[in-house]
Structure formats: C-alpha cells, structure tokens
Design a protein around this motif. Structure first.
Motif, PDB file in Angstrom:
ATOM      1  N   ILE A 226      11.783 -91.471 -42.146  1.00 59.04           N
ATOM      2  CA  ILE A 226      11.192 -92.769 -41.760  1.00 59.04           C
ATOM      3  C   ILE A 226       9.670 -92.679 -41.797  1.00 59.04           C
ATOM      4  O   ILE A 226       8.999 -93.603 -42.277  1.00 59.04           O
ATOM      5  CB  ILE A 226      11.678 -93.201 -40.356  1.00 59.04           C
ATOM      6  N   ALA A 227       9.115 -91.584 -41.324  1.00 58.94           N
ATOM      7  CA  ALA A 227       7.662 -91.405 -41.362  1.00 58.94           C
ATOM      8  C   ALA A 227       7.140 -91.444 -42.796  1.00 58.94           C
ATOM      9  O   ALA A 227       6.056 -91.965 -43.068  1.00 58.94           O
ATOM     10  CB  ALA A 227       7.279 -90.081 -40.697  1.00 58.94           C
ATOM     11  N   ALA A 228       7.927 -90.930 -43.712  1.00 56.97           N
ATOM     12  CA  ALA A 228       7.504 -90.881 -45.120  1.00 56.97           C
ATOM     13  C   ALA A 228       7.641 -92.236 -45.812  1.00 56.97           C
ATOM     14  O   ALA A 228       6.680 -92.750 -46.392  1.00 56.97           O
ATOM     15  CB  ALA A 228       8.313 -89.833 -45.872  1.00 56.97           C
ATOM     16  N   VAL A 229       8.836 -92.819 -45.765  1.00 57.04           N
ATOM     17  CA  VAL A 229       9.109 -93.982 -46.632  1.00 57.04           C
ATOM     18  C   VAL A 229       9.846 -95.124 -45.924  1.00 57.04           C
ATOM     19  O   VAL A 229      10.381 -96.015 -46.573  1.00 57.04           O
ATOM     20  CB  VAL A 229       9.923 -93.553 -47.882  1.00 57.04           C
ATOM     21  N   GLY A 230       9.864 -95.117 -44.595  1.00 60.28           N
ATOM     22  CA  GLY A 230      10.621 -96.139 -43.872  1.00 60.28           C
ATOM     23  C   GLY A 230       9.764 -97.267 -43.338  1.00 60.28           C
ATOM     24  O   GLY A 230       8.621 -97.471 -43.758  1.00 60.28           O
ATOM     25  N   ASP A 231      10.333 -98.014 -42.397  1.00 54.73           N
ATOM     26  CA  ASP A 231       9.580 -99.040 -41.677  1.00 54.73           C
ATOM     27  C   ASP A 231       9.949 -98.952 -40.190  1.00 54.73           C
ATOM     28  O   ASP A 231      10.962 -98.340 -39.835  1.00 54.73           O
ATOM     29  CB  ASP A 231       9.825-100.443 -42.262  1.00 54.73           C
ATOM     30  N   PRO A 232       9.148 -99.536 -39.306  1.00 51.60           N
ATOM     31  CA  PRO A 232       9.358 -99.331 -37.867  1.00 51.60           C
ATOM     32  C   PRO A 232      10.664 -99.919 -37.333  1.00 51.60           C
ATOM     33  O   PRO A 232      11.237 -99.391 -36.377  1.00 51.60           O
ATOM     34  CB  PRO A 232       8.151-100.012 -37.219  1.00 51.60           C
ATOM     35  N   MET A 233      11.148-100.981 -37.945  1.00 52.44           N
ATOM     36  CA  MET A 233      12.405-101.581 -37.491  1.00 52.44           C
ATOM     37  C   MET A 233      13.574-100.619 -37.639  1.00 52.44           C
ATOM     38  O   MET A 233      14.458-100.543 -36.776  1.00 52.44           O
ATOM     39  CB  MET A 233      12.669-102.869 -38.287  1.00 52.44           C
ATOM     40  N   GLN A 234      13.593 -99.870 -38.733  1.00 51.10           N
ATOM     41  CA  GLN A 234      14.762 -99.034 -39.055  1.00 51.10           C
ATOM     42  C   GLN A 234      15.083 -98.037 -37.952  1.00 51.10           C
ATOM     43  O   GLN A 234      16.237 -97.876 -37.562  1.00 51.10           O
ATOM     44  CB  GLN A 234      14.530 -98.291 -40.374  1.00 51.10           C
ATOM     45  N   ILE A 235      14.067 -97.358 -37.447  1.00 51.84           N
ATOM     46  CA  ILE A 235      14.328 -96.325 -36.445  1.00 51.84           C
ATOM     47  C   ILE A 235      14.702 -96.937 -35.104  1.00 51.84           C
ATOM     48  O   ILE A 235      15.530 -96.392 -34.362  1.00 51.84           O
ATOM     49  CB  ILE A 235      13.134 -95.332 -36.334  1.00 51.84           C
ATOM     50  N   VAL A 236      14.126 -98.094 -34.787  1.00 51.35           N
ATOM     51  CA  VAL A 236      14.447 -98.768 -33.529  1.00 51.35           C
ATOM     52  C   VAL A 236      15.905 -99.222 -33.517  1.00 51.35           C
ATOM     53  O   VAL A 236      16.659 -98.934 -32.573  1.00 51.35           O
ATOM     54  CB  VAL A 236      13.504 -99.977 -33.293  1.00 51.35           C
ATOM     55  N   VAL A 237      16.324 -99.913 -34.563  1.00 54.14           N
ATOM     56  CA  VAL A 237      17.700-100.432 -34.613  1.00 54.14           C
ATOM     57  C   VAL A 237      18.706 -99.288 -34.659  1.00 54.14           C
ATOM     58  O   VAL A 237      19.748 -99.326 -34.001  1.00 54.14           O
ATOM     59  CB  VAL A 237      17.885-101.405 -35.793  1.00 54.14           C
ATOM     60  N   SER A 238      18.379 -98.237 -35.405  1.00 58.94           N
ATOM     61  CA  SER A 238      19.275 -97.066 -35.462  1.00 58.94           C
ATOM     62  C   SER A 238      19.464 -96.464 -34.071  1.00 58.94           C
ATOM     63  O   SER A 238      20.585 -96.150 -33.665  1.00 58.94           O
ATOM     64  CB  SER A 238      18.702 -95.993 -36.393  1.00 58.94           C
ATOM     65  N   ALA A 239      18.356 -96.301 -33.350  1.00 59.07           N
ATOM     66  CA  ALA A 239      18.422 -95.689 -32.023  1.00 59.07           C
ATOM     67  C   ALA A 239      19.147 -96.586 -31.021  1.00 59.07           C
ATOM     68  O   ALA A 239      19.942 -96.097 -30.202  1.00 59.07           O
ATOM     69  CB  ALA A 239      17.014 -95.360 -31.531  1.00 59.07           C
ATOM     70  N   ILE A 240      18.906 -97.888 -31.080  1.00 59.97           N
ATOM     71  CA  ILE A 240      19.626 -98.815 -30.192  1.00 59.97           C
ATOM     72  C   ILE A 240      21.125 -98.710 -30.454  1.00 59.97           C
ATOM     73  O   ILE A 240      21.936 -98.611 -29.521  1.00 59.97           O
ATOM     74  CB  ILE A 240      19.136-100.271 -30.384  1.00 59.97           C
ATOM     75  N   ALA A 241      21.498 -98.722 -31.734  1.00 57.17           N
ATOM     76  CA  ALA A 241      22.920 -98.655 -32.096  1.00 57.17           C
ATOM     77  C   ALA A 241      23.541 -97.324 -31.663  1.00 57.17           C
ATOM     78  O   ALA A 241      24.660 -97.291 -31.135  1.00 57.17           O
ATOM     79  CB  ALA A 241      23.089 -98.846 -33.605  1.00 57.17           C
ATOM     80  N   LEU A 242      22.820 -96.227 -31.883  1.00 56.77           N
ATOM     81  CA  LEU A 242      23.304 -94.901 -31.468  1.00 56.77           C
ATOM     82  C   LEU A 242      23.629 -94.885 -29.980  1.00 56.77           C
ATOM     83  O   LEU A 242      24.668 -94.386 -29.555  1.00 56.77           O
ATOM     84  CB  LEU A 242      22.224 -93.847 -31.752  1.00 56.77           C
ATOM     85  N   SER A 243      22.720 -95.430 -29.207  1.00 58.82           N
ATOM     86  CA  SER A 243      22.828 -95.394 -27.753  1.00 58.82           C
ATOM     87  C   SER A 243      23.873 -96.380 -27.227  1.00 58.82           C
ATOM     88  O   SER A 243      24.740 -96.030 -26.426  1.00 58.82           O
ATOM     89  CB  SER A 243      21.440 -95.701 -27.173  1.00 58.82           C
TER      90      SER A 243
END
Length: 366
Positions: A226-243
């Motif tokens: 994500i740091a290389a080629v992602g966007d900020p939404m991707q990590i937030v939604v992934s983490a919310i879904a994981l949790s």
C-alpha cells in the motif's frame, strides 16, 4: 450463477453467498463510506468520475455530501459534471433515504475536509501510483491500526446485522490493479473494470508498471505494498473488514476496488497470522460491473479465490432519464456503494423496479 430472490445474482462461491444473504434478510445495515484521494486521479483520461481533471479533486467530497444530505438548494461541494451519465451516489442516497440507514463517513486521506460530519483518521492523500512511493509507510501503519479499532467499534454498533463498507476514490481501479499485481495476481491486468464504457486497460497498466518499477518496498508485507502503489482507503477498509468480520457480516460494496481489498485482507490475514472469519465477508456490486465484457469481474474473483461476488440486478433500460439509461451502455457502473446499497434494499424487501422508482424521484428533485 444463482439468482437470489429475483433481484440479486450470486456470481461466485454460490453457497457461501446464499448463506450470507439468507442470514441478513430484513436486517438494517450500517452504511460506511471511506473517502480517499490519489494523484493518479489527475491523469488525463484515467477516470470519468468528473469530466475535468480539476473536478476530480472534489468528486469524493461532493459524493459524500450528497450521500449524507441528499438534494439541497445550495451545496458546498456540488456533484461534478460527468461526460455522460449521473453519479452512482443517487442509487446509494435513494436507499439511505428510503430506509433511514445510519451513515458514517471516514476521511482516510483527502485534499480537503468533507463538508459533512466525518471521522478523520489522520491519513493523507496518496501520490500517483507511477511514483512507486504512494504513501509514507508510517501513515499506512497508522491507518491500519485506526481501521482495526473502528472495525471493532462498528461491529458493536451493528450488533446482529451487517456493515456495508463503501468507498469513493477517483482513480481507485488503477490503484486496485497495482495492489493486485503486487500481491502476485499478475493475470489481473485485463480483468479490472473502470468508469469508462470500454476499460482503459493499457493506460492503467502503463501507470502501474511504472509504479512497480519505481518502488523499493518489500512486497511480502501487504502494508508496504500500500505504501508503494496503494491509496489510503484500501488499508482502512481492509482493516475495518478484518476486525469487524470476527463478529458481524461485512459487505465490501464495490467492484474491482473491493476485490483488491478482499485480496489484501487475505494477504494481511496470512502475513500477520490474524483470526479473520472470511466467510462473513462478501463483495456486493452492480450487474454493470459483474457483467462488464470489457473487464472480467468473475474471472478476477476466481483468481483471488474464496470470495462470493453478488450483484443487484437493477436495470435502467426502462428509465425515463437518459442519464440513467447510459448505465446500460457501460458508463459509470458503480461507486459509493451503489451495488451494495441496492442489495441491502432487496434484502429489506424492495424490488429492482421499486428501487428505480425511488432513484427517479430523487433525480426529479435535483
């Protein structure tokens, strides 16, 4: 494929999708929309979510305002003009308004603050994918922790129901392709969707391949991807879904972007040895995405594996509005949880014909 109650079709992992949908019939979901921005959106021709480069800076802000407030006499961020068609936010807003769904807006990283109540997660907008240095790794790690925290909070609020996790990131199908490729799903190249009637695969791939070449991150770690080629939404939604998926149902509301997030969830789960209940997560989208012949949503889902893709069978062929009819020609297709909200309306007993009528009433007020 399997038809579920005439208005929802399950395209992959039929039994898992059927179980999930049956479980949440007549349940009122909690609707979230995570906003983010990437400078990838400023590339000429990359997206039709805003007719001009400048208007695409404000698309997420305008969509969020309309989603929360509906038709107003004066908007702080008016919906940007599109080359063709009308914002998919009209679909989501119709469902939110009709069923009085609770809506939570997350700011994962924008150029400006939204005009409506939101939870600022302390992120930042991303550099263009082509740089290979989209976000500082510290920012990604911070957003990941924020997402995990909010996933737990939202799961408690949703209780026996489910969460709809939607997004608005212009240029997000390009960052999705970049993340999928970095995760090792190299066949994703011609399978993603876009807001164009014919997907601009070549343009996306040139940007992505430059970004992958320019990056010096460790692609074993999903956070570094994500740091290389992602966007900020991707990590937030992934983490919310994981949790959240540990205790409640989660619908990832979108097409290519949410499939990339599902792949990211699987990678995070594996890399960090998490205890996620993947069976509690489905992808909910529109028929225009699921059946887009210029991409391959079903094929992409099968490459990622173990993900049930469901889609509303909402159809605009008989609409009185040309701005809706063009969805049937492949324009716009999805965004701001349009497909997920439509599926939610069907689970609450609304037919696709009734939903069209509610959407048209909002357009008449506009």
């Amino acid at each position: 494929m399997m038809l579920f109650k005439n208005d929802i079709k399950i395209y992959t992992q039929l039994e898992q999708g059927k179980r999930w949908l049956n479980k949440y019939i007549n349940c009122l979901p909690l609707f979230t929309c995570t906003l983010g921005f990437t400078n990838t959106a400023l590339i000429e021709g990359i997206s039709t979510a805003g007719a001009t480069v400048d208007s695409r800076r404000y698309t997420a802000l305008a969509d969020a305002e309309f989603l929360v407030k509906g038709v107003q006499t004066k908007s702080i961020f008016p919906l940007p003009p599109l080359d063709v068609g009308i914002s998919p936010t009209f679909i989501s807003r119709a469902v939110v308004e009709k069923f009085n769904l609770p809506v939570i807006i997350f700011n994962a990283g924008l150029l400006q603050s939204p005009s409506v109540a939101n939870i600022d997660l302390g992120g930042k907008s991303a550099n263009c994918v082509s740089t290979g240095k989209a976000l500082p790794l510290d920012t990604v790690k911070h957003l990941y922790q924020e997402g995990l925290k909010w996933g737990k909070i939202l799961a408690q609020q949703a209780e026996d129901s489910y969460l709809i996790l939607s997004e608005c990131v212009v240029g997000g199908t390009t960052t999705a392709l970049a993340v999928l490729t970095a995760l090792g799903i190299e066949e994703a190249q011609d399978k993603v969707n876009s807001s164009h009637p014919v997907c601009n695969h070549q343009q996306k791939w040139e940007i992505v391949s430059r970004g992958l070449k320019n990056s010096n991150y460790n692609f074993n770690d999903p956070l570094e991807i994500i740091a290389a080629v992602g966007d900020p939404m991707q990590i937030v939604v992934s983490a919310i879904a994981l949790s959240a998926s540990k205790t409640v149902g989660v619908m990832l509301a979108g097409g290519t972007q949410m499939l990339a997030i599902y792949a990211l969830i699987k990678a995070l789960n594996r890399y960090y040895n998490l205890e996620t209940c993947l069976d509690n997560i489905i992808v909910g989208t529109t028929r225009w995405v699921a059946e887009d012949t210029t991409g391959d949503t079903v094929g992409l889902a099968q490459l990622i594996g173990d993900v049930s893709v469901c889609a509303t069978q909402l159809n605009f062929s008989n609409s009185r509005f040309p701005s809706l009819q063009v969805y049937e020609q492949g324009f716009v297709k999805e965004g701001v949880g349009a497909g997920g909200s439509a599926i939610a309306s069907h689970l609450l007993g609304m037919t696709k014909e009734e939903l069209l009528s509610v959407i048209e009433k909002i357009i008449l007020q506009f």
